[in-house]
Write a protein that holds these residues in place. Sequence first.
Motif, PDB file in Angstrom:
ATOM      1  N   GLY A  22       0.779  -1.263   0.014  1.00 57.51           N
ATOM      2  CA  GLY A  22       0.057  -0.004   0.043  1.00 57.51           C
ATOM      3  C   GLY A  22       0.715   1.264   0.197  1.00 57.51           C
ATOM      4  O   GLY A  22       0.264   2.331   0.474  1.00 57.51           O
ATOM      5  N   ILE A  23       2.095   1.113  -0.576  1.00 59.04           N
ATOM      6  CA  ILE A  23       3.036   2.423  -0.898  1.00 59.04           C
ATOM      7  C   ILE A  23       3.290   2.525  -2.121  1.00 59.04           C
ATOM      8  O   ILE A  23       3.236   1.699  -2.966  1.00 59.04           O
ATOM      9  N   ARG A  61      13.428   5.904   6.173  1.00 55.71           N
ATOM     10  CA  ARG A  61      13.426   4.849   6.671  1.00 55.71           C
ATOM     11  C   ARG A  61      11.757   4.702   6.882  1.00 55.71           C
ATOM     12  O   ARG A  61      11.003   5.896   6.935  1.00 55.71           O
ATOM     13  N   PRO A  62      11.298   3.494   6.928  1.00 56.12           N
ATOM     14  CA  PRO A  62       9.736   3.431   6.929  1.00 56.12           C
ATOM     15  C   PRO A  62       9.277   3.815   8.332  1.00 56.12           C
ATOM     16  O   PRO A  62       9.990   3.507   9.257  1.00 56.12           O
ATOM     17  N   SER A  63       8.022   4.206   8.514  1.00 57.75           N
ATOM     18  CA  SER A  63       7.397   4.239   9.633  1.00 57.75           C
ATOM     19  C   SER A  63       7.038   2.694  10.268  1.00 57.75           C
ATOM     20  O   SER A  63       7.250   1.936   9.714  1.00 57.75           O
ATOM     21  N   VAL A  64       6.682   2.612  11.523  1.00 57.04           N
ATOM     22  CA  VAL A  64       6.665   1.467  12.085  1.00 57.04           C
ATOM     23  C   VAL A  64       5.312   0.879  11.416  1.00 57.04           C
ATOM     24  O   VAL A  64       5.439  -0.259  11.052  1.00 57.04           O
ATOM     25  N   GLU A  65       4.332   1.376  11.063  1.00 56.18           N
ATOM     26  CA  GLU A  65       3.100   1.105  10.249  1.00 56.18           C
ATOM     27  C   GLU A  65       3.549   0.575   8.892  1.00 56.18           C
ATOM     28  O   GLU A  65       3.271  -0.557   8.532  1.00 56.18           O
ATOM     29  N   THR A  66       4.271   1.284   8.100  1.00 51.24           N
ATOM     30  CA  THR A  66       4.971   0.800   6.917  1.00 51.24           C
ATOM     31  C   THR A  66       5.875  -0.408   6.946  1.00 51.24           C
ATOM     32  O   THR A  66       5.706  -1.206   6.220  1.00 51.24           O
ATOM     33  N   LYS A  75       5.787  -2.766   9.111  1.00 46.78           N
ATOM     34  CA  LYS A  75       5.179  -3.765   9.442  1.00 46.78           C
ATOM     35  C   LYS A  75       4.269  -4.282   8.045  1.00 46.78           C
ATOM     36  O   LYS A  75       4.212  -5.574   8.002  1.00 46.78           O
ATOM     37  N   ARG A  76       3.659  -3.403   7.204  1.00 44.72           N
ATOM     38  CA  ARG A  76       3.050  -3.865   5.864  1.00 44.72           C
ATOM     39  C   ARG A  76       3.960  -4.441   5.034  1.00 44.72           C
ATOM     40  O   ARG A  76       4.007  -5.495   4.468  1.00 44.72           O
ATOM     41  N   TRP A 105       9.242  -7.322  11.249  1.00 50.93           N
ATOM     42  CA  TRP A 105       9.297  -5.725  10.875  1.00 50.93           C
ATOM     43  C   TRP A 105      10.403  -4.981  11.837  1.00 50.93           C
ATOM     44  O   TRP A 105      11.067  -4.181  11.213  1.00 50.93           O
ATOM     45  N   THR A 106      10.650  -5.444  12.994  1.00 47.15           N
ATOM     46  CA  THR A 106      11.796  -4.995  13.469  1.00 47.15           C
ATOM     47  C   THR A 106      13.126  -4.822  13.025  1.00 47.15           C
ATOM     48  O   THR A 106      14.202  -3.903  13.448  1.00 47.15           O
TER      49      THR A 106
END
Length: 65
Positions: free
Chosen positions: A22-23, A37-42, A44-45, A54-55
């Motif tokens: 979704g990006i 750097r992606p956000s935590v939500e991104t 995770k996706r 995701w970590t």
Amino acid sequence: MRAWLVERRGERTQESVSREAGISQNFYSSIENGIRRPSVETAKRIAAVLGFDWTEFFQETDRPA
């Protein structure tokens, strides 16, 4: 560059991974190249699409997968 992320993507295109996450492809490319750097939500996706924890995005950026 996040070589580990390129390895995780394997034969898939950036376009297919980004679409499923979704990006935009440009944003995904910037993440893969270590520019952004992606956000935590991104994170995770993307991790859900590629099947990893995701970590990993928030550990050292250039390490073996």
